[in-house]
Design a protein around this motif. Structure first.
Motif, PDB file in Angstrom:
ATOM      1  N   ARG A   1     -10.724 -12.308   4.292  1.00 31.00           N
ATOM      2  CA  ARG A   1      -9.948 -10.923   4.857  1.00 31.00           C
ATOM      3  C   ARG A   1     -10.506 -10.627   5.841  1.00 31.00           C
ATOM      4  O   ARG A   1      -9.509 -10.074   6.683  1.00 31.00           O
ATOM      5  CB  ARG A   1     -10.847  -9.808   3.504  1.00 31.00           C
TER       6      ARG A   1
ATOM      7  N   TYR B   1      -3.651 -11.637   3.073  1.00 28.79           N
ATOM      8  CA  TYR B   1      -4.198 -10.270   2.610  1.00 28.79           C
ATOM      9  C   TYR B   1      -3.614 -10.138   1.380  1.00 28.79           C
ATOM     10  O   TYR B   1      -4.394  -9.356   0.486  1.00 28.79           O
ATOM     11  CB  TYR B   1      -3.890  -9.417   3.701  1.00 28.79           C
TER      12      TYR B   1
ATOM     13  N   SER C   1      -5.695  -9.539  -2.417  1.00 29.40           N
ATOM     14  CA  SER C   1      -5.631  -8.411  -3.261  1.00 29.40           C
ATOM     15  C   SER C   1      -5.072  -8.631  -4.835  1.00 29.40           C
ATOM     16  O   SER C   1      -5.777  -8.313  -5.681  1.00 29.40           O
ATOM     17  CB  SER C   1      -4.751  -7.458  -2.703  1.00 29.40           C
TER      18      SER C   1
ATOM     19  N   TYR D   1      -7.862 -10.630  -6.956  1.00 27.56           N
ATOM     20  CA  TYR D   1      -8.652  -9.564  -7.451  1.00 27.56           C
ATOM     21  C   TYR D   1      -8.043  -8.816  -8.559  1.00 27.56           C
ATOM     22  O   TYR D   1      -8.809  -8.431  -9.710  1.00 27.56           O
ATOM     23  CB  TYR D   1      -9.468  -8.547  -6.492  1.00 27.56           C
TER      24      TYR D   1
ATOM     25  N   LYS E   1      -8.045   3.843  -6.555  1.00 30.60           N
ATOM     26  CA  LYS E   1      -7.863   2.932  -5.428  1.00 30.60           C
ATOM     27  C   LYS E   1      -6.649   3.316  -4.604  1.00 30.60           C
ATOM     28  O   LYS E   1      -6.625   3.297  -3.402  1.00 30.60           O
ATOM     29  CB  LYS E   1      -7.838   1.339  -5.929  1.00 30.60           C
TER      30      LYS E   1
ATOM     31  N   TYR F   1       2.598  -2.092   0.137  1.00 28.11           N
ATOM     32  CA  TYR F   1       1.459  -2.479  -0.414  1.00 28.11           C
ATOM     33  C   TYR F   1       1.269  -1.381  -1.768  1.00 28.11           C
ATOM     34  O   TYR F   1       0.696  -1.637  -2.753  1.00 28.11           O
ATOM     35  CB  TYR F   1       0.149  -2.264   0.570  1.00 28.11           C
TER      36      TYR F   1
ATOM     37  N   LEU G   1       0.940  -2.093  -5.520  1.00 27.71           N
ATOM     38  CA  LEU G   1      -0.311  -1.407  -6.405  1.00 27.71           C
ATOM     39  C   LEU G   1       0.239  -0.749  -7.601  1.00 27.71           C
ATOM     40  O   LEU G   1      -0.062  -0.892  -8.783  1.00 27.71           O
ATOM     41  CB  LEU G   1      -1.098  -0.550  -5.692  1.00 27.71           C
TER      42      LEU G   1
ATOM     43  N   TYR H   1       2.066 -11.981  -5.080  1.00 29.89           N
ATOM     44  CA  TYR H   1       1.079 -11.500  -6.245  1.00 29.89           C
ATOM     45  C   TYR H   1       1.025 -12.591  -7.337  1.00 29.89           C
ATOM     46  O   TYR H   1       0.115 -12.788  -8.090  1.00 29.89           O
ATOM     47  CB  TYR H   1       1.464 -10.023  -6.788  1.00 29.89           C
TER      48      TYR H   1
END
Length: 338
Positions: free
Chosen positions: A14, A61, A65, A68, A78, A128, A132, A187
């Motif tokens: 990261r 990056y 993400s 995780y 978050k 981003y 999410l 993703y």
């Protein structure tokens, strides 16, 4: 407790990815790429090699993400934290630069400072945050489909978003590497890797990574000499199939690393890792960017000199450290922590 749930090797990646982002900005916003001569030389190769090496940063990056988050739902806190962090840093930078008279006090700048999302101050943050919000639904796809079905989905998306643009350069019906659609693609790749523990042997991983990196650098140098910067940069889009392969190879190298660290070293790594997002918000703020690359750093000081590589790396390290320090100072105030 935080470190127990984190792979420190991924946190190192990261940090590296954000360092790569600064290098990319140095090369692009600092007009280093624009000032290359149309020739095949050691200097040109080294600069283009550095660009090719760093272009994987954004993909990595997002892969981190997604790795995780792919097996758990993102918490609303978050999303709120990212939103507030972006808003607070935008406001602080704006106030400081207005007081120092580095930017004009006018309606357009005030709106840009106060509304960093609607004014497209940070394209990455907008994409981003949408990713999410969509992550629970993407996780449902990862959970409910078996390996063969997921493979078919990934192949289909890669053909549409990556392979066809690489072959035809036609983006009329396709997305770019800066869009949330590409982030969804990344993703799903990270979720697939985690769900099925995809890995390569260390030797194969390093061999393929170095081979592709060198071939891409040579190819990009030839493209630049014969067709110019714009076409070369199109081959270096985030959704270019070879950039994707390079990104995944780097990602696999770190997530499968068995390297262990002392507790103190882990804390040291996490100290910097926690500030990587702030490094982007500070260094790539619209107003900071204009001052940084035009006034503070003489980006062409060693133009056409191989010392430029060292100059770029050292300045990028200094920018990274300065942004981390700024973030820690901001976090030290209780009002911002809340």
């Amino acid at each position: 407790m935080y470190m127990k749930n984190r792979n420190i090797n991924i946190e190192i990646l990261r940090i590296i990815s954000m360092f790569m982002v600064i290098i990319l900005h140095f090369l692009y916003h600092g007009h280093v790429l624009e000032n290359l001569k149309f020739e095949i030389s050691i200097y040109n190769f080294l600069i283009i090699f550095l660009e090719t090496f760093s272009i994987v940063a954004v993909n990595i990056y997002i892969l981190i993400s997604a790795y995780y988050l792919s097996q758990k739902n993102v918490e609303l806190t978050k999303i709120k934290k990212i939103y507030l962090k972006t808003f607070i840093i935008s406001i602080i930078i704006g106030i400081i630069l207005l007081l120092l008279k580095q930017i004009e006090f006018n309606l357009k700048n005030i709106i840009t400072i106060c509304l960093p999302f609607t004014m497209q101050l940070y394209w990455f943050v907008n994409a981003y945050l949408i990713l999410l919000f969509l992550s629970p639904y993407i996780n449902m796809i990862i959970d409910r489909f078996n390996q063969n079905e997921l493979k078919k989905i990934l192949i289909t998306l890669l053909v549409i978003n990556s392979i066809i643009p690489f072959i035809s350069m036609n983006t009329v019906l396709l997305t770019t590497g800066n869009s949330v659609f590409w982030f969804i693609n990344l993703y799903l790749i990270a979720g697939y890797i985690k769900k099925y523990n995809i890995s390569l042997s260390l030797k194969k991983n390093i061999f393929f990574y170095l081979l592709i990196l060198l071939l891409m650098s040579c190819f990009n140098l030839i493209i630049y000499k014969n067709f110019g910067l714009l076409l070369m940069l199109r081959f270096l889009n985030y959704n270019n199939i070879w950039v994707l392969i390079l990104s995944v190879l780097v990602f696999l190298l770190f997530i499968n690393s068995k390297q262990k660290y002392s507790r103190n070293l882990e804390k040291f790594i996490m100290f910097f890792s926690k500030s990587t997002f702030a490094v982007y918000l500070i260094s790539d703020n619209k107003f900071v960017r204009e001052i940084l690359w035009k006034n503070l750093i003489d980006t062409l000081k060693y133009n056409n000199n191989i010392y430029m590589i060292i100059y770029i790396i050292l300045n990028s390290i200094l920018i990274f450290l300065a942004c981390v320090i700024c973030d820690k100072i901001i976090n030290s105030f209780k009002i911002f922590r809340r």
